[in-house]
Motif scaffolding. Structure first.
Motif, short mmCIF file in Angstrom:
data_model
loop_
_atom_site.label_atom_id
_atom_site.label_comp_id
_atom_site.label_asym_id
_atom_site.label_seq_id
_atom_site.Cartn_x
_atom_site.Cartn_y
_atom_site.Cartn_z
N MET A 1 -11.16 -0.68 22.11
CA MET A 1 -11.66 0.63 22.52
C MET A 1 -10.83 1.69 22.02
SD MET A 1 -14.05 1.65 24.75
CE MET A 1 -13.80 0.62 26.22
N ARG A 2 -11.56 2.90 21.36
CA ARG A 2 -11.20 3.95 20.57
C ARG A 2 -11.79 5.08 21.31
NH1 ARG A 2 -11.27 3.88 14.55
NH2 ARG A 2 -10.95 1.53 14.57
N ARG A 3 -11.00 6.48 20.84
CA ARG A 3 -11.57 7.73 21.45
C ARG A 3 -12.03 8.36 19.96
NH1 ARG A 3 -12.11 8.75 26.73
NH2 ARG A 3 -10.79 7.57 27.98
N ILE A 4 -13.09 9.02 20.22
CA ILE A 4 -13.90 9.62 19.10
C ILE A 4 -14.36 11.06 19.54
CG2 ILE A 4 -15.70 9.69 17.20
CD1 ILE A 4 -13.60 7.37 17.07
N ALA A 5 -14.05 12.20 18.63
CA ALA A 5 -14.43 13.52 19.30
C ALA A 5 -15.98 13.34 19.38
CB ALA A 5 -13.99 14.42 18.19
N PHE A 6 -16.53 14.23 20.40
CA PHE A 6 -17.87 14.22 20.57
C PHE A 6 -18.58 14.60 19.30
CE2 PHE A 6 -21.71 16.32 21.85
CZ PHE A 6 -22.24 15.44 22.48
N ASP A 7 -18.19 15.66 18.80
CA ASP A 7 -19.05 16.24 17.55
C ASP A 7 -18.89 15.32 16.42
OD1 ASP A 7 -19.51 18.68 19.05
OD2 ASP A 7 -18.01 19.65 18.32
N GLU A 8 -17.82 14.68 16.42
CA GLU A 8 -17.60 13.64 15.21
C GLU A 8 -19.01 12.47 15.51
OE1 GLU A 8 -15.07 10.16 13.08
OE2 GLU A 8 -14.20 11.87 14.47
N LEU A 9 -18.71 12.11 16.75
CA LEU A 9 -19.58 10.82 17.08
C LEU A 9 -21.22 11.68 17.08
CD1 LEU A 9 -20.19 8.23 18.29
CD2 LEU A 9 -20.27 9.37 20.71
N ARG A 10 -21.34 12.67 17.58
CA ARG A 10 -22.88 13.27 17.08
C ARG A 10 -23.25 13.33 15.86
NH1 ARG A 10 -24.40 17.35 15.68
NH2 ARG A 10 -22.35 18.17 15.72
N GLY A 11 -22.38 13.73 14.94
CA GLY A 11 -22.69 13.64 13.45
C GLY A 11 -22.93 12.58 12.85
N ARG A 12 -22.12 11.78 13.20
CA ARG A 12 -22.25 10.30 12.60
C ARG A 12 -23.47 9.77 12.90
NH1 ARG A 12 -17.83 8.03 9.70
NH2 ARG A 12 -15.91 9.28 10.30
N ILE A 13 -24.01 9.88 14.16
CA ILE A 13 -25.10 9.42 14.65
C ILE A 13 -26.44 10.21 13.96
CG2 ILE A 13 -26.85 9.15 16.44
CD1 ILE A 13 -24.44 9.01 18.39
N GLU A 14 -26.37 11.40 13.74
CA GLU A 14 -27.22 12.19 13.14
C GLU A 14 -27.53 11.73 11.66
OE1 GLU A 14 -28.43 16.98 12.29
OE2 GLU A 14 -26.82 16.44 13.70
N THR A 15 -26.53 11.49 10.71
CA THR A 15 -26.68 11.04 9.49
C THR A 15 -27.45 9.60 9.53
OG1 THR A 15 -24.51 11.88 8.77
CG2 THR A 15 -25.27 10.11 7.45
N VAL A 16 -27.09 8.60 10.47
CA VAL A 16 -28.02 7.54 10.61
C VAL A 16 -29.46 7.67 10.92
CG1 VAL A 16 -28.19 5.39 11.94
CG2 VAL A 16 -26.11 6.15 11.29
N LEU A 17 -29.60 8.59 11.69
CA LEU A 17 -31.31 9.05 12.23
C LEU A 17 -31.70 9.71 10.82
CD1 LEU A 17 -30.68 10.13 15.77
CD2 LEU A 17 -31.33 7.82 14.87
N VAL A 325 -14.43 10.63 23.29
CA VAL A 325 -15.60 9.77 23.76
C VAL A 325 -15.03 8.04 23.66
CG1 VAL A 325 -17.80 8.61 23.67
CG2 VAL A 325 -17.55 10.89 23.39
N ALA A 326 -14.88 7.52 24.69
CA ALA A 326 -14.55 5.92 24.32
C ALA A 326 -15.51 5.00 23.85
CB ALA A 326 -14.06 5.63 25.91
N VAL A 327 -15.13 4.42 22.82
CA VAL A 327 -16.38 3.56 22.24
C VAL A 327 -15.77 2.12 22.08
CG1 VAL A 327 -17.71 5.57 21.19
CG2 VAL A 327 -15.68 4.38 19.80
N GLU A 328 -16.59 1.11 22.19
CA GLU A 328 -16.06 -0.27 21.78
C GLU A 328 -16.02 -0.27 20.54
OE1 GLU A 328 -15.58 -2.51 24.30
OE2 GLU A 328 -16.82 -1.80 26.02
N GLU A 329 -15.04 -0.94 20.07
CA GLU A 329 -14.93 -1.47 18.76
C GLU A 329 -16.13 -2.19 17.89
OE1 GLU A 329 -12.40 -0.54 16.59
OE2 GLU A 329 -11.08 0.17 18.16
N ALA A 330 -16.71 -2.83 18.48
CA ALA A 330 -18.01 -3.48 17.96
C ALA A 330 -18.84 -2.28 17.63
CB ALA A 330 -18.32 -4.64 18.64
N ALA A 331 -19.13 -1.59 18.57
CA ALA A 331 -20.50 -0.47 18.35
C ALA A 331 -20.09 0.64 17.52
CB ALA A 331 -20.45 0.26 19.88
N TRP A 332 -18.77 0.87 17.55
CA TRP A 332 -18.13 1.66 16.43
C TRP A 332 -18.42 1.39 14.93
CZ3 TRP A 332 -17.58 6.56 15.59
CH2 TRP A 332 -16.72 7.09 14.66
N GLU A 333 -18.00 0.02 14.93
CA GLU A 333 -18.01 -0.69 13.74
C GLU A 333 -19.62 -0.72 13.27
OE1 GLU A 333 -15.85 -1.36 11.44
OE2 GLU A 333 -14.36 -0.44 12.80
#
Length: 344
Positions: A1-17, A325-333
C-alpha cells in the motif's frame, strides 16, 4: 500500500482516459470520479477497474466518446440511452437530470439503458445528497449470483444506493448506503483472496456447498451469499426486472457471462427534493436525532461506537486528503502501465 496525493492520482487517471479517446472535459470528470472512489476507500471500484475499462474500449464494447441522451419523457420521469459510453459519465449525467426534475416536480426519475459499468455506485448518491437531495439508484449486472435455492448464477449482484441529505454545518456529511446484493461484492472477495485473509463472516459457498469464509473458494464456485439469504435474492431480482422495464436496457439474463461484454446495463436514478414537503429544521432534527441514537447504542467493542452508513467513508476521505490516497500496489502498477501506454 502506498499514499498518493489526490491531484497526482486524478491527473494520471485523466492521462489514461484521454489516451483512450475520451474528450478532454469528459476525461476530467471521469478522472475526478475515479480518484474520489479511491479517496473514499472503495479500492475495488476506482483505479483497480481501469484495466478492464481500457480492455472494453479497445475491444469495441465501450464507445469512449458516446454521450447519453433522453429518448422519452413524461412529467417527472425520463428514459435515457447511454449508447454504451463510459458508465460513470452517463450515470453522473442521469443523476444530474434527476435532480433537475426533482427541483421542478419534487421528485425526478431517470431510467438509463444501454450503458456500461458505473464504477462506484455511491458516487451518485454522494452527488445528490451533498446538493440537498435524497436519492435512490441501482444498476443490474451480468449473472454472478445464484438465486436462493440454486447453485448456478442467474441473478446480478445489483448495487443499490440510498442517500439522505443533512443540512447546515453537517451538509457535507450525508447518510449514504451503498450495498451489493451479496454479503461481499466480488471486488471485495478478490481483495480478500489476493491478501490471503479470511472473510469476517461467511460470504458464500465452497465446492461442497458449505458456507465459508474462504474468499478464493467463493470466487471459484461463483456462489456468493445473498444479503438476507432469500430476501437479498428476491431484492436482486426485482431491481433487475424493474430497471430493465423502465430503461429499455438489458435484463441480467440477457448478458453474456464474459466480463468484457458486460455492457447494455439498466440503471435507475431517483432524486427527491425534501424541502418541497418539509421544513429544513424539522428534517435536520429527525436526521440528527437518528444519528445520535445510533452513536448512543452500547458498542460490542469498547471505544468503537456504531456508525451510520457513509460515516466510515467520511473518515477515510479526511485521512486521504491529509496523508494522500491509499492505493494497492497492484492497482497503482496497473495505472502506471496504462499511463505509459498512452504516452507512447
Amino acid at each position: 500500500m502506498r499514499r498518493i496525493a489526490f491531484d497526482e492520482l486524478r491527473g494520471r487517471i485523466e492521462t489514461v482516459l484521454l489516451g483512450l479517446g475520451l474528450p478532454p472535459e469528459r476525461a476530467a470528470l471521469g478522472a475526478r470520479l475515479t480518484a474520489e472512489t479511491d479517496r473514499d476507500g472503495v479500492k475495488t471500484h476506482g483505479i483497480a477497474r481501469l484495466p478492464r475499462f481500457a480492455a472494453q474500449v479497445r475491444a469495441g464494447f465501450i464507445a469512449p466518446a458516446a454521450v447519453p441522451e433522453c429518448v422519452a419523457s413524461f412529467g417527472a420521469i425520463e428514459r435515457w440511452a447511454g449508447h454504451r459510453g463510459p458508465g460513470n459519465l452517463a450515470a453522473h449525467a442521469a443523476m444530474q437530470r434527476a435532480m433537475q426534475l426533482a427541483q421542478d416536480h419534487g421528485i425526478g426519475c431517470v431510467a438509463l439503458g444501454d450503458t456500461s459499468h458505473w464504477m462506484r455506485a455511491g458516487s451518485y448518491g454522494w452527488m445528490a445528497a451533498e446538493a440537498g437531495y435524497a436519492a435512490m439508484c441501482w444498476s443490474n449486472t451480468l449473472p454472478n449470483l445464484p438465486p436462493w435455492g440454486a447453485s448456478t448464477p442467474a441473478l446480478g449482484n445489483n448495487p443499490l444506493v440510498v442517500a439522505v441529505p443533512r443540512f447546515g454545518t453537517d451538509a457535507h456529511e450525508p447518510i449514504m448506503l451503498d450495498i451489493a446484493m451479496s454479503q461481499f461484492s466480488y471486488g471485495s472477495l478478490s481483495s480478500y483472496a489476493a491478501h490471503g485473509v479470511a472473510l469476517p463472516v461467511p460470504g458464500g459457498f465452497d465446492e461442497h456447498g458449505v458456507l465459508t469464509t474462504d474468499a478464493a473458494a467463493i470466487e471459484r464456485t461463483q456462489r456468493a451469499l445473498p444479503i438476507g439469504f432469500w430476501k437479498g435474492s428476491g431484492l436482486s431480482f426485482v431491481l433487475d426486472v424493474l430497471g430493465a422495464m423502465l430503461s429499455g436496457g438489458k435484463a441480467t439474463y440477457q448478458f453474456s457471462p464474459n466480463a468484457l461484454e458486460e455492457v447494455g446495463q439498466s440503471q435507475v436514478f431517483l432524486a427527491i427534493a425534501p424541502a418541497a414537503v418539509s421544513a429544513v429544521e424539522q428534517m435536520r432534527t429527525v436526521v440528527d436525532g437518528a444519528i445520535a441514537a445510533v452513536h448512543a447504542a452500547t458498542p460490542v467493542e469498547a471505544g468503537k461506537p456504531a456508525r451510520y452508513p457513509g460515516e466510515g467513508a467520511l473518515r477515510i476521505r479526511e485521512e486521504s486528503l491529509k496523508l494522500g490516497v491509499a492505493v494497492e500496489e497492484a492497482a497503482w502498477e496497473g495505472l502506471l502501465t496504462l499511463e505509459e501506454e498512452m504516452l507512447k
